[in-house]
Design a protein around this motif. Sequence first.
Motif, PDB file in Angstrom:
ATOM      1  N   GLU A  28       0.870  -1.175   0.000  1.00 23.52           N
ATOM      2  CA  GLU A  28       0.000   0.000   0.000  1.00 23.52           C
ATOM      3  C   GLU A  28       0.906   1.225   0.000  1.00 23.52           C
ATOM      4  O   GLU A  28       1.553   1.547   1.005  1.00 23.52           O
ATOM      5  CB  GLU A  28      -0.904   0.013   1.235  1.00 23.52           C
ATOM      6  CG  GLU A  28      -1.858   1.197   1.281  1.00 23.52           C
ATOM      7  CD  GLU A  28      -2.573   1.306   2.616  1.00 23.52           C
ATOM      8  OE1 GLU A  28      -1.936   1.745   3.595  1.00 23.52           O
ATOM      9  OE2 GLU A  28      -3.752   0.924   2.675  1.00 23.52           O
ATOM     10  N   ALA A  29       0.988   1.908  -1.123  1.00 25.19           N
ATOM     11  CA  ALA A  29       1.936   3.014  -1.307  1.00 25.19           C
ATOM     12  C   ALA A  29       1.187   4.333  -1.352  1.00 25.19           C
ATOM     13  O   ALA A  29       0.475   4.628  -2.302  1.00 25.19           O
ATOM     14  CB  ALA A  29       2.735   2.813  -2.590  1.00 25.19           C
ATOM     15  N   GLY A  30       1.357   5.122  -0.295  1.00 23.26           N
ATOM     16  CA  GLY A  30       0.736   6.429  -0.239  1.00 23.26           C
ATOM     17  C   GLY A  30      -0.736   6.352   0.126  1.00 23.26           C
ATOM     18  O   GLY A  30      -1.223   5.300   0.532  1.00 23.26           O
ATOM     19  N   PRO A  31      -1.460   7.474  -0.001  1.00 24.84           N
ATOM     20  CA  PRO A  31      -0.948   8.779  -0.438  1.00 24.84           C
ATOM     21  C   PRO A  31      -0.034   9.420   0.599  1.00 24.84           C
ATOM     22  O   PRO A  31      -0.283   9.330   1.797  1.00 24.84           O
ATOM     23  CB  PRO A  31      -2.224   9.600  -0.648  1.00 24.84           C
ATOM     24  CG  PRO A  31      -3.233   8.958   0.243  1.00 24.84           C
ATOM     25  CD  PRO A  31      -2.891   7.515   0.295  1.00 24.84           C
ATOM     26  N   CYS A  32       1.034  10.067   0.122  1.00 23.50           N
ATOM     27  CA  CYS A  32       2.001  10.725   0.996  1.00 23.50           C
ATOM     28  C   CYS A  32       1.836  12.243   0.892  1.00 23.50           C
ATOM     29  O   CYS A  32       1.583  12.767  -0.184  1.00 23.50           O
ATOM     30  CB  CYS A  32       3.428  10.332   0.615  1.00 23.50           C
ATOM     31  SG  CYS A  32       3.789   8.580   0.864  1.00 23.50           S
ATOM     32  N   VAL A  33       1.991  12.908   2.016  1.00 28.53           N
ATOM     33  CA  VAL A  33       1.834  14.360   2.074  1.00 28.53           C
ATOM     34  C   VAL A  33       3.216  15.001   2.089  1.00 28.53           C
ATOM     35  O   VAL A  33       4.113  14.556   2.816  1.00 28.53           O
ATOM     36  CB  VAL A  33       1.036  14.791   3.318  1.00 28.53           C
ATOM     37  CG1 VAL A  33       0.879  16.311   3.357  1.00 28.53           C
ATOM     38  CG2 VAL A  33      -0.321  14.113   3.340  1.00 28.53           C
ATOM     39  N   ALA A  47      15.561  18.477  -1.908  1.00 29.44           N
ATOM     40  CA  ALA A  47      14.916  17.283  -1.371  1.00 29.44           C
ATOM     41  C   ALA A  47      13.447  17.589  -1.097  1.00 29.44           C
ATOM     42  O   ALA A  47      13.047  18.743  -0.918  1.00 29.44           O
ATOM     43  CB  ALA A  47      15.598  16.801  -0.099  1.00 29.44           C
ATOM     44  N   ILE A  48      12.656  16.524  -1.061  1.00 30.18           N
ATOM     45  CA  ILE A  48      11.251  16.611  -0.704  1.00 30.18           C
ATOM     46  C   ILE A  48      11.008  15.656   0.455  1.00 30.18           C
ATOM     47  O   ILE A  48      11.376  14.481   0.383  1.00 30.18           O
ATOM     48  CB  ILE A  48      10.337  16.262  -1.898  1.00 30.18           C
ATOM     49  CG1 ILE A  48      10.473  17.306  -3.002  1.00 30.18           C
ATOM     50  CG2 ILE A  48       8.883  16.169  -1.455  1.00 30.18           C
ATOM     51  CD1 ILE A  48       9.657  17.000  -4.240  1.00 30.18           C
ATOM     52  N   GLN A  49      10.399  16.173   1.508  1.00 30.91           N
ATOM     53  CA  GLN A  49      10.086  15.337   2.676  1.00 30.91           C
ATOM     54  C   GLN A  49       8.634  14.875   2.567  1.00 30.91           C
ATOM     55  O   GLN A  49       7.712  15.682   2.470  1.00 30.91           O
ATOM     56  CB  GLN A  49      10.283  16.136   3.961  1.00 30.91           C
ATOM     57  CG  GLN A  49      10.120  15.311   5.225  1.00 30.91           C
ATOM     58  CD  GLN A  49      10.114  16.165   6.466  1.00 30.91           C
ATOM     59  OE1 GLN A  49       9.078  16.665   6.894  1.00 30.91           O
ATOM     60  NE2 GLN A  49      11.297  16.368   7.049  1.00 30.91           N
ATOM     61  N   LEU A  50       8.447  13.548   2.583  1.00 33.95           N
ATOM     62  CA  LEU A  50       7.115  12.960   2.506  1.00 33.95           C
ATOM     63  C   LEU A  50       6.744  12.332   3.842  1.00 33.95           C
ATOM     64  O   LEU A  50       7.609  11.810   4.561  1.00 33.95           O
ATOM     65  CB  LEU A  50       7.052  11.899   1.407  1.00 33.95           C
ATOM     66  CG  LEU A  50       7.338  12.359  -0.026  1.00 33.95           C
ATOM     67  CD1 LEU A  50       7.175  11.206  -0.998  1.00 33.95           C
ATOM     68  CD2 LEU A  50       6.440  13.508  -0.422  1.00 33.95           C
TER      69      LEU A  50
END
Length: 210
Positions: A28-33, A47-50
């Motif tokens: 189960e991948a995401g949803p990530c904020v 970089a992006i922090q999820l």
Amino acid sequence: MSGIIGKKIGMTSIYGADGRNVACTVIEAGPCVVTQVKNEATDGYKAIQLSYDERKDKNTPKALKGHFAKAKTTPKKKVVEFRDFREEFEGQVKIGDKIMVGEVFKEAEFLDAIGTSKGKGFQGVVKRHGFAGVGEATHGQHNRLRAPGSIGACSFPSRVFKGIRMAGRTGGDRVKVINLQIMKIMPEKNLIVVSGSVPGAKNSYVILEK
């Protein structure tokens, strides 16, 4: 490197394009904020922090509450930073945006999976390193079947070398499995099916990279 955070659901098998039955892992991948966007001007790198998976408000430290409130989202359990996110996301992603699995991966592509392997506790050399044991049970050997045997010389060097394979705590390590093929993506359920096995137990967190 772009990616997404997920949770291991379990294993199954599906038929590939060539008609072979392939063992697969369902994630189960995401949803990530998106909770933070870093750039070279202020942070020295891009970089992006999820963040992923809901966390109880009472179990969240005040510092983290403020961090998630800035992104206008609820507290999350897992926070991962992805450096040098894919070019098409650069400048398009803002704090508070949701990243879906279908936006990052496509079917038939290959990805890398990072997880924490199952902990096995303290194990002997046979299970930990695949030793064969000392030998047969004949000739007076009654308790040596799974023993490591000799671990060092006597008068020289009069010590055991560092790094020799011995019994010890097994598992619970960060493991990366590379080049797993994406067999199927179900964006409406946030599910991704990849070929082969992924480290970790069921419901453990997995980081997917491409």
